[in-house]
Motif scaffolding. Sequence first.
Motif, short mmCIF file in Angstrom:
data_model
loop_
_atom_site.label_atom_id
_atom_site.label_comp_id
_atom_site.label_asym_id
_atom_site.label_seq_id
_atom_site.Cartn_x
_atom_site.Cartn_y
_atom_site.Cartn_z
N HIS A 1 2.36 7.79 2.39
CA HIS A 1 2.07 8.99 1.62
C HIS A 1 3.32 9.88 1.53
CE1 HIS A 1 -2.13 7.73 2.05
NE2 HIS A 1 -2.49 8.67 1.19
N HIS B 1 1.47 5.03 -1.88
CA HIS B 1 0.94 6.11 -2.73
C HIS B 1 2.09 6.88 -3.38
CE1 HIS B 1 -3.28 5.68 -1.58
NE2 HIS B 1 -2.82 5.31 -0.39
N GLU C 1 -5.72 1.60 -5.41
CA GLU C 1 -6.71 1.71 -4.33
C GLU C 1 -7.94 2.38 -4.90
OE1 GLU C 1 -5.54 4.05 -0.88
OE2 GLU C 1 -7.20 3.26 0.31
N HIS D 1 -4.40 6.21 -5.45
CA HIS D 1 -5.86 6.40 -5.48
C HIS D 1 -6.38 6.50 -6.92
CE1 HIS D 1 -6.30 7.12 -1.12
NE2 HIS D 1 -5.18 7.83 -1.18
N HIS E 1 0.85 -1.20 0.00
CA HIS E 1 0.00 0.00 0.00
C HIS E 1 0.88 1.25 0.00
CE1 HIS E 1 -4.19 1.58 1.39
NE2 HIS E 1 -3.55 2.52 0.72
N ASP F 1 0.46 2.13 3.76
CA ASP F 1 -0.30 3.30 3.31
C ASP F 1 0.60 4.53 3.28
OD1 ASP F 1 -2.56 4.58 2.34
OD2 ASP F 1 -3.86 3.86 3.94
FE FE Z 1 -4.09 4.37 0.69
#
Ligand code: FE
Length: 267
Positions: free
Chosen positions: A227, A7, A82, A38, A5, A225
């Motif tokens: 970022h 980004h 995602e 995303h 995961h 996740d």
């Molecule tokens: Fe995410």
Amino acid sequence: MIDYHIHTRRCRHATGSMEEYLAEAKKKELLEIGFADHFPVELLGVNPEDQVNMDADELPHYLADVERIKEMASMPVRTGIEVDFLPGREEITAGLLARYPFDYVTGSIHFMDGWDFTHPGRFRQFSGRDLKLVYEQYFVLVEKLAASRLFDIIGHLDVVKKFGFFPREDWSWLVDRTCRSLAGEDICVELNTAGWRAPVREQYPSEAFLQKCLEYRVPVTLGSDAHRPGEVGDGLERAVALIEKIGFTEVAVFNRRERTMLPLKTL
Ligand code: FE
Ligand code: ZN
Ligand code: FE
Ligand code: ZN
């Protein structure tokens, strides 16, 4: 460790290039990574107030860039995405997803009736609400997400807790019902370490969810996740220790939307 995961700045609320994310994965000696930026929600026919998805024009560039990164990488790099689960838009979602060569698709819920409840600028709306109803509504969406069979992974399963709002009433029955319905749908759950960095200070999902996942044989995978490049691999050792303690012995990895299980010993 594996991190499924990740980004990139394409989604407009993350920083860093794919090269920088890859460099961090290399530095942390990750075994396998997957980008899961995303998906453009405008393609699914919604136009949210806060732009937190990649632009539709960016999608081909995203896919081309993942291919480029694969050639540079010393570990397997997977093409993930995602995607927001939007009830009522299952068919259009299925049609779009079939067009691209994803290794896996992570389905996530960030919206309830158009409210982006995961957005840091919008959490105040939790205060005026009946949290029991908010949780019920959220987990009904989770069940619909799984039943849609559009996704390989469900992202941050209990993200409704992100800002630390919990119902006063017992809601353990929702945990049980949710995991039981996931078990019938051939979907896996990610242990997402971003919860440790969020106001709630708890991984997604909670130990109660993970125990039920094990009980109903719902497989798990791992994701940070990230970022920011520095967040790649963040918390994964702690995550593995946690799932081992609960009793999991393997994690899911994906190739062309085929799931295989990797023994935890090999991580
Ligand atoms: Fe995410
Ligand atoms: Zn994001
Ligand atoms: Fe998400
Ligand atoms: Zn996310």
